[in-house]
Design a protein around this motif. Structure first.
Motif, PDB file in Angstrom:
ATOM      1  N   TRP A 131      -9.920   2.230  -4.905  1.00  0.00           N
ATOM      2  CA  TRP A 131      -9.612   2.897  -3.646  1.00  0.00           C
ATOM      3  C   TRP A 131     -10.755   2.748  -2.648  1.00  0.00           C
ATOM      4  O   TRP A 131     -11.924   2.585  -3.026  1.00  0.00           O
ATOM      5  CB  TRP A 131      -9.306   4.380  -3.860  1.00  0.00           C
ATOM      6  N   ILE A 132     -10.384   2.777  -1.395  1.00  0.00           N
ATOM      7  CA  ILE A 132     -11.362   2.712  -0.310  1.00  0.00           C
ATOM      8  C   ILE A 132     -11.046   3.798   0.705  1.00  0.00           C
ATOM      9  O   ILE A 132      -9.902   3.921   1.156  1.00  0.00           O
ATOM     10  CB  ILE A 132     -11.334   1.343   0.404  1.00  0.00           C
ATOM     11  N   TYR A 148      -5.529   1.770  -1.300  1.00  0.00           N
ATOM     12  CA  TYR A 148      -5.767   1.120  -2.579  1.00  0.00           C
ATOM     13  C   TYR A 148      -5.533  -0.382  -2.401  1.00  0.00           C
ATOM     14  O   TYR A 148      -4.390  -0.846  -2.461  1.00  0.00           O
ATOM     15  CB  TYR A 148      -4.826   1.657  -3.656  1.00  0.00           C
ATOM     16  N   PRO A 149      -6.579  -1.181  -2.213  1.00  0.00           N
ATOM     17  CA  PRO A 149      -6.394  -2.638  -2.097  1.00  0.00           C
ATOM     18  C   PRO A 149      -5.946  -3.294  -3.398  1.00  0.00           C
ATOM     19  O   PRO A 149      -5.407  -4.396  -3.386  1.00  0.00           O
ATOM     20  CB  PRO A 149      -7.782  -3.140  -1.687  1.00  0.00           C
ATOM     21  N   SER A 150      -6.182  -2.632  -4.539  1.00  0.00           N
ATOM     22  CA  SER A 150      -5.755  -3.185  -5.820  1.00  0.00           C
ATOM     23  C   SER A 150      -5.393  -2.043  -6.755  1.00  0.00           C
ATOM     24  O   SER A 150      -6.035  -0.991  -6.736  1.00  0.00           O
ATOM     25  CB  SER A 150      -6.860  -4.029  -6.453  1.00  0.00           C
ATOM     26  N   THR A 151      -4.338  -2.241  -7.537  1.00  0.00           N
ATOM     27  CA  THR A 151      -3.917  -1.228  -8.499  1.00  0.00           C
ATOM     28  C   THR A 151      -4.024  -1.772  -9.918  1.00  0.00           C
ATOM     29  O   THR A 151      -4.072  -2.985 -10.129  1.00  0.00           O
ATOM     30  CB  THR A 151      -2.469  -0.780  -8.219  1.00  0.00           C
ATOM     31  N   LEU A 185      -1.965  -4.434   2.024  1.00  0.00           N
ATOM     32  CA  LEU A 185      -3.393  -4.730   1.990  1.00  0.00           C
ATOM     33  C   LEU A 185      -3.621  -6.000   1.184  1.00  0.00           C
ATOM     34  O   LEU A 185      -2.789  -6.404   0.369  1.00  0.00           O
ATOM     35  CB  LEU A 185      -4.172  -3.589   1.349  1.00  0.00           C
ATOM     36  N   SER A 186      -4.770  -6.594   1.397  1.00  0.00           N
ATOM     37  CA  SER A 186      -5.148  -7.789   0.677  1.00  0.00           C
ATOM     38  C   SER A 186      -6.677  -7.797   0.592  1.00  0.00           C
ATOM     39  O   SER A 186      -7.341  -7.097   1.361  1.00  0.00           O
ATOM     40  CB  SER A 186      -4.639  -9.025   1.421  1.00  0.00           C
ATOM     41  N   ALA A 229       0.827  -1.206   0.000  1.00  0.00           N
ATOM     42  CA  ALA A 229       0.000   0.000   0.000  1.00  0.00           C
ATOM     43  C   ALA A 229       0.862   1.257   0.000  1.00  0.00           C
ATOM     44  O   ALA A 229       0.968   1.973   0.986  1.00  0.00           O
ATOM     45  CB  ALA A 229      -0.925  -0.005   1.212  1.00  0.00           C
ATOM     46  N   ALA A 230       1.497   1.542  -1.141  1.00  0.00           N
ATOM     47  CA  ALA A 230       2.378   2.697  -1.221  1.00  0.00           C
ATOM     48  C   ALA A 230       1.612   4.001  -1.032  1.00  0.00           C
ATOM     49  O   ALA A 230       2.180   5.003  -0.602  1.00  0.00           O
ATOM     50  CB  ALA A 230       3.092   2.698  -2.568  1.00  0.00           C
TER      51      ALA A 230
END
Length: 253
Positions: free
Chosen positions: A90-91, A27-30, A117-118, A8-9
């Motif tokens: 994003w969350i 951001y759990p996924s990019t 994060l995952s 999670a940069a």
């Protein structure tokens, strides 16, 4: 159910990052087009439908520590808003600061001691794609998300109970359909099988010191058939998991 892990940069949390106490933005996924360790890339529209479903349902996407769905104490946060931008999914959310475990996780995140994060998901649609450099990758195009988790640095999500169970189910489905088992799934199950055998070996000796020989599988069998042995709850639980996870050879028999 599958799990993906991301560094999670762009994680922000608390007043030092311009947010209210207990708030975070992650951001759990990019949407990087570099394949991850599984050879996957995520399409920029992969989360659109699951975001819409969560919003329409009136339910709240939970934020968990370490995918511990079995214990409400580990439900440490929740999403107040979520969406997608050019960078990824994003969350924006809040930690449950009335929960002591959530307060600790919040401190770890604020202090940049917890930076990964995952999330747990099912794949609704996927397919092969060719990237700009000619590399071929599996593209995740539609995902159904169940939760997001804060996970320790270096945590290997392949060895989580959820991931192992999902892999075992995938292998069982492949066998029933006559499909070839992927090398990744076979390796994951073999690793889990061997590791759990070692744990059963140790716990079996603790519960019955007379058992000093034989491998994990034989010791498990002895412990299961011996009415005189009083086994610990942890041994019972791990034996149940051990029974569930089989090598491909055992699954075919």
């Amino acid at each position: 159910m599958e799990i993906k892990n991301v560094s999670a940069a762009r994680m922000k949390a608390g007043p030092d990052d311009g947010l209210s106490e207990g708030e975070f933005l992650v951001y759990p996924s990019t949407f990087t087009r570099t394949p991850d360790s599984y050879g996957d890339v995520v399409h920029k529209d992969a989360f659109n439908e699951t975001i819409a479903r969560w919003k329409e349902s009136g339910n709240v996407l939970p934020g968990i520590f370490g995918h511990r769905m079995d214990d409400p104490d580990f439900f440490v946060a929740w999403a107040t808003e979520m969406g997608v931008d050019d960078h990824g999914w994003w969350i924006k959310g809040e930690f449950d600061l009335e929960n002591p475990k959530a307060k600790q996780v919040y401190r770890l995140v604020k202090g940049r001691r917890l930076t990964q994060l995952s999330f747990a998901f099912d794949v609704i649609e996927e397919g092969m794609t060719e990237l700009e450099d000619g590399t071929k990758a599996n593209e995740l195009r539609k995902l159904d998300v169940y939760e997001f988790s804060f996970v320790p640095i270096g945590a290997n999500q392949d060895t989580s109970v959820v991931a192992i169970k999902a892999t075992a189910e995938a292998v069982a489905a492949d066998l029933k359909a006559g499909r070839t088992i992927s090398a990744k799934n076979e390796t994951s199950l073999r690793t889990a099988y061997e590791a759990i055998g070692q744990v059963l070996d140790t716990l079996g000796q603790q519960d019955d010191p007379d058992k000093a020989s034989g491998d994990g599988a034989s010791r498990k069998s002895e412990a299961s058939s011996s009415a005189s042995v009083t086994r610990s709850p942890s041994l019972e639980l791990i034996e149940a998991l051990f029974q569930f996870i089989k090598t491909p050879q055992e699954a075919e028999s």
